[in-house]
Motif scaffolding. Structure first.
Motif, PDB file in Angstrom:
ATOM      1  N   ALA A 143      -2.670 -41.630  -2.112  1.00  0.00           N
ATOM      2  CA  ALA A 143      -1.622 -42.471  -2.694  1.00  0.00           C
ATOM      3  C   ALA A 143      -0.242 -41.864  -2.504  1.00  0.00           C
ATOM      4  N   PHE A 144      -0.171 -40.530  -2.398  1.00  0.00           N
ATOM      5  CA  PHE A 144       1.099 -39.831  -2.213  1.00  0.00           C
ATOM      6  C   PHE A 144       1.122 -39.236  -0.809  1.00  0.00           C
ATOM      7  N   ASP A 167      -8.367 -27.170 -18.462  1.00  0.00           N
ATOM      8  CA  ASP A 167      -7.299 -26.450 -19.156  1.00  0.00           C
ATOM      9  C   ASP A 167      -5.935 -26.775 -18.566  1.00  0.00           C
ATOM     10  N   ALA A 168      -5.909 -27.092 -17.289  1.00  0.00           N
ATOM     11  CA  ALA A 168      -4.663 -27.475 -16.627  1.00  0.00           C
ATOM     12  C   ALA A 168      -4.992 -28.278 -15.388  1.00  0.00           C
ATOM     13  N   LEU A 169      -4.051 -29.097 -14.973  1.00  0.00           N
ATOM     14  CA  LEU A 169      -4.166 -29.871 -13.740  1.00  0.00           C
ATOM     15  C   LEU A 169      -3.047 -29.430 -12.798  1.00  0.00           C
ATOM     16  N   VAL A 170      -3.282 -29.588 -11.493  1.00  0.00           N
ATOM     17  CA  VAL A 170      -2.318 -29.135 -10.494  1.00  0.00           C
ATOM     18  C   VAL A 170      -2.059 -30.248  -9.484  1.00  0.00           C
ATOM     19  N   LEU A 171      -0.783 -30.416  -9.144  1.00  0.00           N
ATOM     20  CA  LEU A 171      -0.324 -31.301  -8.074  1.00  0.00           C
ATOM     21  C   LEU A 171       0.682 -30.536  -7.217  1.00  0.00           C
ATOM     22  N   PRO A 172       0.899 -30.948  -5.964  1.00  0.00           N
ATOM     23  CA  PRO A 172       2.054 -30.414  -5.230  1.00  0.00           C
ATOM     24  C   PRO A 172       3.339 -30.759  -5.978  1.00  0.00           C
ATOM     25  N   ALA A 173       4.375 -29.952  -5.780  1.00  0.00           N
ATOM     26  CA  ALA A 173       5.651 -30.211  -6.445  1.00  0.00           C
ATOM     27  C   ALA A 173       6.563 -31.119  -5.632  1.00  0.00           C
ATOM     28  N   ALA A 174       6.220 -31.393  -4.396  1.00  0.00           N
ATOM     29  CA  ALA A 174       7.022 -32.289  -3.546  1.00  0.00           C
ATOM     30  C   ALA A 174       6.124 -32.842  -2.457  1.00  0.00           C
ATOM     31  N   GLN A 175       6.540 -33.936  -1.863  1.00  0.00           N
ATOM     32  CA  GLN A 175       5.779 -34.571  -0.789  1.00  0.00           C
ATOM     33  C   GLN A 175       6.367 -34.283   0.585  1.00  0.00           C
ATOM     34  N   VAL A 176       7.576 -33.741   0.619  1.00  0.00           N
ATOM     35  CA  VAL A 176       8.229 -33.419   1.893  1.00  0.00           C
ATOM     36  C   VAL A 176       8.821 -32.020   1.792  1.00  0.00           C
ATOM     37  N   TRP A 177       9.033 -31.407   2.942  1.00  0.00           N
ATOM     38  CA  TRP A 177       9.760 -30.145   3.000  1.00  0.00           C
ATOM     39  C   TRP A 177      11.253 -30.420   2.834  1.00  0.00           C
ATOM     40  N   PHE A 205      -6.238 -42.497 -12.429  1.00  0.00           N
ATOM     41  CA  PHE A 205      -5.544 -43.727 -12.834  1.00  0.00           C
ATOM     42  C   PHE A 205      -4.897 -44.309 -11.594  1.00  0.00           C
ATOM     43  N   ASP A 206      -4.685 -45.595 -11.599  1.00  0.00           N
ATOM     44  CA  ASP A 206      -4.102 -46.247 -10.429  1.00  0.00           C
ATOM     45  C   ASP A 206      -2.656 -45.795 -10.239  1.00  0.00           C
ATOM     46  N   ALA A 207      -2.365 -45.209  -9.088  1.00  0.00           N
ATOM     47  CA  ALA A 207      -1.033 -44.645  -8.831  1.00  0.00           C
ATOM     48  C   ALA A 207       0.051 -45.717  -8.824  1.00  0.00           C
ATOM     49  N   GLU A 208      -0.262 -46.905  -8.344  1.00  0.00           N
ATOM     50  CA  GLU A 208       0.758 -47.948  -8.261  1.00  0.00           C
ATOM     51  C   GLU A 208       1.117 -48.471  -9.649  1.00  0.00           C
ATOM     52  N   ARG A 209       0.146 -48.514 -10.544  1.00  0.00           N
ATOM     53  CA  ARG A 209       0.455 -48.929 -11.923  1.00  0.00           C
ATOM     54  C   ARG A 209       1.368 -47.900 -12.600  1.00  0.00           C
ATOM     55  N   GLU A 220       6.730 -46.089   5.049  1.00  0.00           N
ATOM     56  CA  GLU A 220       8.102 -46.385   4.644  1.00  0.00           C
ATOM     57  C   GLU A 220       8.276 -46.180   3.147  1.00  0.00           C
ATOM     58  N   MET A 221       9.377 -45.555   2.754  1.00  0.00           N
ATOM     59  CA  MET A 221       9.720 -45.388   1.348  1.00  0.00           C
ATOM     60  C   MET A 221      10.557 -46.591   0.911  1.00  0.00           C
ATOM     61  N   ASP A 222      10.059 -47.360  -0.057  1.00  0.00           N
ATOM     62  CA  ASP A 222      10.705 -48.625  -0.412  1.00  0.00           C
ATOM     63  C   ASP A 222      11.811 -48.486  -1.452  1.00  0.00           C
ATOM     64  N   THR A 223      12.051 -47.270  -1.951  1.00  0.00           N
ATOM     65  CA  THR A 223      13.179 -47.014  -2.846  1.00  0.00           C
ATOM     66  C   THR A 223      13.785 -45.663  -2.473  1.00  0.00           C
ATOM     67  N   TYR A 224      14.917 -45.352  -3.065  1.00  0.00           N
ATOM     68  CA  TYR A 224      15.577 -44.079  -2.769  1.00  0.00           C
ATOM     69  C   TYR A 224      14.818 -42.883  -3.334  1.00  0.00           C
ATOM     70  N   HIS A 225      13.851 -43.154  -4.242  1.00  0.00           N
ATOM     71  CA  HIS A 225      13.153 -42.037  -4.889  1.00  0.00           C
ATOM     72  C   HIS A 225      11.628 -42.091  -4.749  1.00  0.00           C
ATOM     73  N   ARG A 226      11.099 -43.031  -3.961  1.00  0.00           N
ATOM     74  CA  ARG A 226       9.643 -43.128  -3.812  1.00  0.00           C
ATOM     75  C   ARG A 226       9.051 -41.845  -3.223  1.00  0.00           C
ATOM     76  N   TRP A 227       9.843 -41.117  -2.422  1.00  0.00           N
ATOM     77  CA  TRP A 227       9.340 -39.899  -1.777  1.00  0.00           C
ATOM     78  C   TRP A 227       9.045 -38.779  -2.780  1.00  0.00           C
ATOM     79  N   MET A 228       9.426 -38.981  -4.051  1.00  0.00           N
ATOM     80  CA  MET A 228       9.121 -38.014  -5.098  1.00  0.00           C
ATOM     81  C   MET A 228       8.090 -38.548  -6.092  1.00  0.00           C
ATOM     82  N   GLN A 229       7.284 -39.491  -5.664  1.00  0.00           N
ATOM     83  CA  GLN A 229       6.316 -40.128  -6.555  1.00  0.00           C
ATOM     84  C   GLN A 229       5.340 -39.116  -7.165  1.00  0.00           C
TER      85      GLN A 229
END
Length: 464
Positions: free
Chosen positions: A265-266, A369-379, A297-301, A395-404
C-alpha cells in the motif's frame, strides 16, 4: 570543544564547573558560523554579544534547571520573545513576538538559552524545508538534497553539531521524516503529553503535537521531561511521569511487529525496505522476537480519514488569512479550500474511521510490545523539487501522499520514536518508526536506548 557530545554530558559539565555556559556559547556560535552557510538550518540568530552576555550571566547565577546554560534554537513555528517568528511566510516576515509560547517558556525556565530559530517549510506544510523568507535547508549528507520537514532545520542543526537538543512538531511526520533523513532521533509523544499553545480551539483538533529531537534517546528524554506536563487551560493536556534518566530496556523476549510497506500500500524507493529490515536484525540480536505483521487495517480508509481531518485542522489555522489567500503557497491553498468546503458529517465520518483504526491498533498492542514501519518512502530528494510526484511509477495524487507511511501513527496520536537505520548505497540516511500504545513513551525510549547502544548511528555525522 566536541559539540557532538550529548546534551546530558554538556549540562552535567556545566553543573560540575568543568565547562561554563559562556565557553559552550562561544563554541556553538563558532560552529554555526562554520557550517550554517552550507546548510541554512539556523535562522534569525541573535547577535553574538547578547548571547555571550546572557551565557556569562547564567554562569554567575544559581543553577536554574536541567537545561542550565544549553543553547537551543527554536523551531520557527514557535513564538519566542524578541526573535522573529515568520512561519516561513512573507505575511509574517517582520513579526516579532513580545512573549514566549508555552514550549519556549518551559525551555527557558529550565535554563536553556534561546539563540534563534530553526528553519521550516511555509506554515510547516510539506515534509521539505524551504520557504520564500529564508530559502531551503540542505541535507548535510548531500547539500543538493532535501533535509525533510517540517522540522528540517532542527534535524540539520543536530546532525551538524550546531545544537545538542532541538524542539520540533509533528502532524504528518514532521519530527520523524527529518530525523530519518539526517541521522538523528525524533520523538512524537503520546498526544496530550506535551501541550500546545492554549489559543483558539483546545477541544477538537487532535493531530499535531510538539516533541523533542536529539542525537540519542537519553537526550530525547531530557528535553521531553522539560516540555511535558499539564496546562490547566487545556482540557486534553495530561500529567506525565518523568522518563529521565532513560535506561536501556531489558529486551529479551520483547515482541516487535514489522509492518513493512503495508503489503504494497505504501510504495517505497529501492533500498528502503532492505535497510529497515537490516535495522530489525539489531532487535533480533538483542533477544527480541521480530515478526512480520499483515496489514491490520485498510490503508486507503486511514488515508481518507487523515486527509479529511488534516484539511479541517489546517484550514481552521489558516482561516484568518483567507483574505491573503494568494500569498499562500499552493499546498496551503489546497488545504484551506478543502477544509472550508467540508460538512460537519464529513468530519464526523472521518473520525469514525479513526476510532475503528484505534480499536484495531489497541488489539495489536495486546500481541506486540512495539510495531515498526519505515520512517519515509523515498530517499532525500532534489532540494529544488517541491515534493515527489511519483514513487516507482506510482503517481502521488497530493503534495503529501509520498509520506503516507507516517499516517497510521499520526491519526491515532500514538507515541513514536524515529530512529536512524543507517545509510543507503548513495550514502544518504534512512530511519525507522518504532511506535506503541498511548502512554508507552518511557518504554519506547528505553527500547530505543538499547538499540542506540548497539548502533550509535548519529555519532557517525557528516564531515562538516
Amino acid at each position: 570543544m566536541d559539540l557532538i557530545r550529548s546534551a546530558t554530558d554538556l549540562v552535567s559539565a556545566i553543573a560540575s564547573g568543568q565547562l561554563t555556559a559562556a565557553q559552550l556559547m562561544r563554541a556553538t556560535l563558532d560552529r554555526i558560523e562554520t557550517v550554517n552557510g552550507d546548510v541554512n538550518a539556523v535562522v534569525a540568530l541573535r547577535d553574538a554579544d547578547s548571547l555571550t552576555a546572557e551565557a556569562e550571566a547564567m554562569d554567575a547565577a544559581p543553577h536554574t534547571g536541567p537545561l542550565h546554560g544549553l543553547p537551543i534554537a527554536v523551531k520557527d513555528l514557535v513564538n519566542v520573545a524578541g526573535i522573529p517568528t515568520t512561519q516561513g511566510s512573507p505575511i509574517f516576515r517582520n513579526f516579532i513576538p513580545k512573549s514566549d509560547d508555552l514550549i519556549a517558556a518551559r525551555m527557558r525556565a529550565a535554563g536553556a538559552i534561546l539563540i534563534g530559530k530553526t528553519n521550516v517549510p511555509e506554515f510547516g506544510l510539506g515534509s521539505h524545508t524551504f520557504n520564500p523568507v529564508y530559502g531551503a535547508t540542505c541535507n548535510p549528507y548531500d547539500p543538493a538534497r532535501s533535509s525533510g520537514g517540517s522540522s528540517g532545520g532542527a534535524a540539520v542543526a543536530l546532525a551538524t553539531g550546531m545544537t545538542a537538543l532541538a524542539d520540533g512538531s509533528d502532524m504528518m511526520g514532521s519530527l520523524r521524516n527529518p530525523a530519518a533523513w539526517n541521522n538523528v532521533y525524533g520523538f512524537r509523544p503520546s498526544w496530550g503529553r506535551v501541550p500546545s499553545e492554549p489559543v483558539g480551539d483546545t477541544f477538537l483538533h487532535q493531530l499535531s503535537t510538539l516533541g523533542p529531537m536529539a542525537r540519542s534517546p537519553q537526550d530525547i528524554g531530557l528535553l521531553l521531561d522539560v516540555i511535558s506536563g499539564p496546562d490547566t487551560r487545556q482540557p486534553h493536556s495530561c500529567a506525565s511521569t518523568p522518563v529521565s534518566p532513560v535506561l536501556p530496556a531489558n529486551t529479551k523476549g520483547l515482541r516487535i511487529g514489522w509492518l513493512g510497506d503495508w503489503d504494497g500500500a505504501f510504495p517505497m524507493e529501492e533500498g528502503i525496505l532492505a535497510i529497515c529490515e537490516k535495522a530489525l536484525e539489531v532487535f533480533r540480536d538483542m533477544g527480541c522476537q521480530v515478526e512480520p505483521v499483515a496489514p491490520p487495517f485498510d490503508a486507503e480508509r486511514i488515508w481518507n480519514s487523515w486527509i479529511t481531518l488534516r484539511s479541517w485542522a489546517v484550514a481552521a489555522g489558516l482561516a484568518p488569512l483567507v483574505d491573503q489567500r494568494e500569498m499562500l503557497k499552493d499546498s496551503a491553498r489546497w488545504e484551506l479550500d478543502r477544509g472550508l468546503a467540508m460538512s460537519a458529517m464529513e468530519v464526523h465520518n472521518a473520525s469514525v474511521i479513526r476510532s475503528a483504526w484505534y480499536r484495531r491498533a489497541a488489539a495489536l498492542f495486546e500481541e506486540y510490545d512495539a510495531l515498526v514501519l519505515p520512517a519515509a518512502q523515498v530517499w532525500p530528494f532534489d532540494v529544488t523539487q517541491p515534493h515527489p510526484t511519483e514513487i516507482n511509477g506510482v503517481e502521488m495524487d497530493t503534495y503529501h501522499r509520498w509520506m503516507q507511511v507516517v499516517v497510521p501513527v499520526s491519526l491515532l496520536g500514538l507515541p513514536c520514536l524515529a530512529a536512524p537505520a543507517g545509510f543507503g548505497a548513495a550514502g544518504l540516511p534512512m530511519g525507522i518508526q518504532i511506535f506503541g500504545p498511548r502512554g508507552s513513551d518511557a518504554a519506547l525510549l528505553s527500547l530505543g536506548a538499547a538499540y542506540h547502544d548497539r548502533t550509535r548511528w548519529p555519532q557517525k555525522r557528516p564531515a562538516m
